[in-house]
Design an enzyme around this catalytic site. Sequence first.
Site, PDB file in Angstrom:
ATOM      1  N   CYS A  98       0.832  -1.210   0.000  1.00 12.44           N
ATOM      2  CA  CYS A  98       0.000   0.000   0.000  1.00 12.44           C
ATOM      3  C   CYS A  98       0.865   1.257   0.000  1.00 12.44           C
ATOM      4  CB  CYS A  98      -0.933  -0.005   1.197  1.00 12.44           C
ATOM      5  SG  CYS A  98      -0.108  -0.237   2.779  1.00 12.44           S
ATOM      6  N   HIS A 125      -1.050   0.942   7.576  1.00  9.60           N
ATOM      7  CA  HIS A 125      -1.588   0.945   6.217  1.00  9.60           C
ATOM      8  C   HIS A 125      -1.508   2.366   5.655  1.00  9.60           C
ATOM      9  CE1 HIS A 125      -4.091  -0.146   2.836  1.00  9.60           C
ATOM     10  NE2 HIS A 125      -4.982   0.773   3.150  1.00  9.60           N
TER      11      HIS A 125
END
Length: 996
Positions: free
Chosen positions: A454, A827
């Site tokens: 990510c 994330h």
Amino acid sequence: MDKILEAVVMSSYPNNVKQGLVRRVIEAAKQPMDSEQCWSMLELSTKLYLTGDTKYKREIGKEVLEVYGHYHPEEFEEFFNVRFLLSLLQEGYGPLGKRSHYVLDYIQLGLQFVLESPSANSIFSLLRIEVLRKVCERPSPKQCAKISKLLMQHPQCIPTGKHQLLFCQQLIRCIGQFQCVSEGEEEIMEFLEQVNKVSGLLQRIWRTQTSAILPSLKELFTIISSTEEQEVPSNALASVVQFVPLELMDGVIRNLTNDDSITDVQMMMAIGRMIDWVSWPLGKNIDKWIIALLKGLAAVKKFSILIEVTLSKIEKVFSKLLYPIVREGALSVLQYMLLSFQHSHEAFHLLLPHIPRLVASLKKEDSNSATSSLEQLAELIHCMFFRFSGFPDLYEPVLDAVKALPIPNEDRIKHLLGQNAWTSQKNELACFYPRLASKSETGKIGLINLGNTCYMNSIIQSLFMASDFRHSVLNLTEGNSQPLMTKLQWLFAFLEHSQRPAISPESFLSASWPPWFTPGAQQDCSEYLKYLLDRLHEEEKTGKRIYQKLKESSLMSQAVEHHYLNKTLIEKMFGGKMMTKIRCLKCLNVSSREEAFTDLSLAFPPSDRNVHGSTAIQPVEEIGPQFIEPPENAGQLTGSPWIQRKAPMASDHAAPSVLVETLGFQEPGEAANPTRGNDVGVDAAKDPLSTFGEQECAPKDSRSVPDLINYFLSPERLTAENKYHCEKCASLQDAEKVAELTEGPHYLILTLLRFSFDPRTMKRKKILDNVSIPVVLKLPILVAPEETEEVCQPGKDGAVPGSGFMTVVYDLCSVVVHSGISSESGHYYCYSRECTDTVPHGQPQDGVPKPASDKQLDFEIQWYLFNDTRVSFSSFESVSNVTSFFPKDTAYVLFYRQRPGRQSCLLHEALAEAGRLHGEPSLHKDLMEAISKDNILFLQEQEKEARNRAAYISALPKSPLWWRDLDRDKDDDSSSGGCSPAAGGGGSGSFHGLVF
């Protein structure tokens, strides 16, 4: 006597009168009586019991039978013979079309009087055969319950040997066809009682004959896995499973999941129907069997089955939390389904619209069960927030619903996620990323997460949304001797023109992978960005050196030569320059060094340093080392930045200031800030920028991006161990160091240094401070004196006369957010918008392009949220508030785009010229062909997947519409609390919906 009894029963006398006469007859029956009279009375009482049209008649028949069975056993045994019973069981009793429903009750009544008779064994043998035949005929639940009652009371009649195994299997088949046709609560309770009697008989048989258990379970699995059944097997089968000993569970599940003869469709059908069993009330251990089978499928890597079943059933399981009677089991299944579904957010996101309503219902119920379930549900939700961060717009209503409930700590969350994952090998789920039927409604394309990538996806999307950079990359010619840039061009082209909802950046990842990164581990997106830009820059420089060698051999034309002599694309787009000056505090000698940068790394000021909160205008003292006293002979330092930037006195209102400004909304009717107009030397009535007041999103005492920039540009004292070696003094001396921006990049990249090393834990910790982000930023750029005079002319960019600084305006275009508390985990996702010039570049006024219109400043440019494969519409409000709602989600890397101005005039004109000449970037032939082929391939894949999915979905068991459960729970003040699903009583309709 039989005639008297029949006449009394059939008479029109009141029942109390009849009862007195009947009592006399019954008392007389206790006396010795001839055989013929006994037979007559037994025939009459049998007729009354089996065909009586009222309960009263049947009761009289029963009472007489019991008296004759007790006082005339020989006659009763002779009457109650095998042939008579066979006739009753096979032909029934009564006229055709009106056969009695009480035959089994009659036999059960009579058996108690012949148990010790010589004919007992013959009767038992007959019944063992006949009950098996009856069960094979699939009797109704009521009749099946009567058979079970008979056999439970007289176990001698239970089939034995092979017939017993067949009997168990056929009994399970009967249960599979049970249906409750009535919606009345009394009828439903009666149905449940009937089912429990039948399954209780199975339990009785299994206790004495354990060898019958596995064949019975095999039959059950055959029923629930069948794809040919016209009718859906009854949820009543759940009552069977609850009696299977748990010690058999592991072996049963292992055999099922490793049986090659069971197809995926059959297995999916079976587990889907088992999950429907959570609706069955009062069942024990049903949730344990469902979870065990799900774990068994994960162990043999049947992920496609698990995914399809979870996505199709999870909402129905969730809806059952409304009902206290099945809540505990439903919550256990829901917890496993959610905590194990870790490769994608799809399952959790299906529940998001329903969570607030369920939470409200459980709070309203206010019971121990509801309170416990709320706490477990909140823990589950926070686990999902942790695992699938990056959806602030979707999560905000859910977070608001559970805000008053306990929040689990991170160790607890990691424990739950680690304990329930389908597999520890994430690459095993690589082909099961979220299935998206079509492109996002935004028209944008997502990027597949290839295993903690990510950090790369968010950077690529931010670069892609930098439209000037994207167009330049897409316009690159074929054979440009830049392999990494070519891969980026292909990636951008697919993001622009692919029909896929999301594409895989695998090829670009392998090409741009920093060698020190650990595969599969989370990385720092800022570190990746720096490495990527440096690689692209060096690659182009290498191409220029090759050009120089080719030029020497005169193999290149002048046009190509002109192309290669320019700056690299990275320098044009992201390159800025900064002057670092160090002044010796002893001799006052100033040394300076100019260096290029592609991003500014902004540290956080110490907590004891005063920050200006929401103040949008930063005075010059926040930018330069103005507190250093000038020497007595000021002439020595003519042109010195310290003289030019002397701090204004408090009473010197006319003193010019250099500002780092933020611009935000101004309330209608609010006067423009007069200080700003004076400070930037611009008439507020003429400058559209001055119509905006201070940014209002920054809470009191919070930090802002200008605070961090001012701290970056503020003077640093070099003393003690950090003393400066002055060449003039030829020794270490105290000194002042200051940084000044001398050239603003086209795209300004700001990295907020949130990760610092904690010597106590020996780990990098994250600074979670909320930093307000201005949508428009004014940055001071140092210019030469002659440039200052030019800038101060009417129509030029705002500047501070005599200060040597000009103001450059930047618009926010991307924000990369890190969710988590460590750089090694968490994330990344990003907010982005496309910032472009609103006025055509070919129409400058007085040689300078027009500034952006007010419309562009009022935030009307659409924001998007990029989170791996998912792309959605968003807003600047979401960008501003994300940390307020989710404290671990903090802005990390910011992209600003410079507005057209004097300094950027040449680049903007060049970009505009390229836009006019080429329009949308035209891709070279090979790239266009590759995209076209992939789009055709995608359509073929879609057609194939649609066919396969249709087969899978058609295999899934049909069940009642799950959302009706939730719709029933809408607040209705007029409804009775005792009849609402949440209250546990359940109205007739709601209870029927729960069970069936």
